[in-house]
Design a protein around this motif. Structure first.
Motif, PDB file in Angstrom:
ATOM      1  N   GLY A  34      13.950 -40.510  26.785  1.00  0.00           N
ATOM      2  CA  GLY A  34      13.681 -39.289  27.551  1.00  0.00           C
ATOM      3  C   GLY A  34      13.725 -39.507  29.043  1.00  0.00           C
ATOM      4  N   LEU A  35      13.051 -40.562  29.504  1.00  0.00           N
ATOM      5  CA  LEU A  35      12.961 -40.776  30.957  1.00  0.00           C
ATOM      6  C   LEU A  35      14.314 -41.074  31.582  1.00  0.00           C
ATOM      7  N   THR A  36      15.188 -41.757  30.857  1.00  0.00           N
ATOM      8  CA  THR A  36      16.494 -42.056  31.446  1.00  0.00           C
ATOM      9  C   THR A  36      17.244 -40.761  31.742  1.00  0.00           C
ATOM     10  N   ALA A  38      15.540 -37.740  32.202  1.00  0.00           N
ATOM     11  CA  ALA A  38      14.700 -36.953  33.111  1.00  0.00           C
ATOM     12  C   ALA A  38      14.835 -37.396  34.554  1.00  0.00           C
TER      13      ALA A  38
END
Lengths: 225, 113
Positions: A34-36, A38
């Protein structure tokens, strides 16, 4: 990776031993995926430090998630709720880093460090002059109606564009308290706008009327309306 | 030189050449136009100020539900109107929604692959 529903996530993360370890490892992978996505518009991803940075954020997010498992109400997917926490952790930290050199000064007038900009319109002289007139009026009214703290906060947030996260830290307050401070400021300015005839009563009573937000809106991830 | 001093010097040497970059050095630059506010937009926002608004904390509590409403193609302006209006006012919360939607999408895409 095991597929889990909400109840299984909660159960596994509350269990002792291997069950919890496996669930945490799976959740870490999910949050990293997810963070990559976001942080694509926030951080350079072509460096080896990017993954290390994400891991730091995820580690902090996992601690918060485990501490607040009882707060999860099941009104969304557990993974969405977890992504929300990791995004908040990451963006709060990145905003502070982005604005660390910003200085709040009581003597700066609003708009001194910002230019009048009307997005989407050509740089025509008349629009620029009108924009400047509005800005001058706004500066005058802010001086007359708002407390020093409100002026400083509104100038920073509205004219310098500093994030609420970073600004609340610099003011030594919380994001919610800052929102309330600015809300009160806006109410005062609105009252003044009504008094001076800048607004008609029917505009006031239509909060859902389509207006552009006062900041640039990214089209990424917007609702498919 | 004692082995302890040598060890310290080696650590300092490695620390000097392998310093973790500061987080601000990893940040992508933000175009100036994204950071400036338009005055008429600000006055518009002021004119729409309501006596009773959700604050950032209340909005954050509902953000995961809001994101899933959008994911399903439903209209959050109808289902969570106060959150919708807060997101039109608050740049930070709006950024977090955008990032959350990107996180969900990224997670789904990588999970499929």
């Amino acid at each position: 990776m095991t597929e889990r529903d909400n109840a299984t996530w909660l159960q596994d993360l509350r269990s002792p031993g291997k069950c919890r370890t496996t669930a945490l490892a799976d959740l870490r992978k999910i949050l990293l995926r997810g963070l990559t996505g976001a942080l694509k518009n926030w951080v350079r991803q072509d460096t080896r430090e990017f993954l290390s940075l994400c891991e730091d954020f995820i580690q902090e997010a996992l601690l918060i998630i485990l501490k607040h498992l009882d707060d999860f109400q099941g009104l969304s997917r557990f993974t969405t709720w977890a992504h929300k926490i990791s995004v908040r952790v990451a963006l709060s930290e990145l905003r502070r880093a982005r604005w660390k050199d910003y200085s709040l000064t009581a003597t700066d007038e609003p708009g001194q460090s910002s230019s009048v900009h009307e997005p989407g319109s050509p740089d025509r002289e008349q629009e620029r002059v009108e924009g400047q007139m509005m800005l001058d009026w706004m500066k005058k009214v802010m001086r007359e109606e708002l407390t020093t703290r409100q002026q400083r906060a509104l100038k920073a947030a509205a004219f310098d564009g500093i994030s609420a996260d970073a600004l609340s830290k610099k003011l030594g307050t919380t994001r919610n308290a800052l929102y309330k401070l600015l809300h009160d400021a806006r109410l005062k300015l609105k009252k003044r706008m009504l008094k001076e005839g800048f607004m008609k009563v029917q505009e006031e009573s239509d909060p859902d009327s389509e207006r552009k937000p006062p900041f640039e809106v990214s089209n990424k991830g917007e609702s498919r309306e | 030189m004692s082995s302890q001093n040598a060890g310290t010097i080696i650590k300092l040497f490695h620390g000097f050449f392998h310093k973790k970059p500061s987080r601000s050095s990893l940040l992508l630059p933000v175009a100036p136009s994204k950071m400036q506010i338009n005055v008429s937009g600000l006055m518009g926002m002021i004119s729409q100020t309501e006596d009773d608004e959700l604050d950032c904390g209340q909005t954050y509590e509902l953000l995961d539900q809001y994101a899933e409403i959008m994911e399903r193609g439903e209209d959050p302006q109808i289902l969570l109107p106060k959150v919708y209006r807060h997101l039109n006012r608050c740049k930070d919360c709006h950024e977090e929604l955008t990032a959350l939607l990107a996180a969900i999408q990224s997670d789904h895409e990588k999970n499929r692959n």
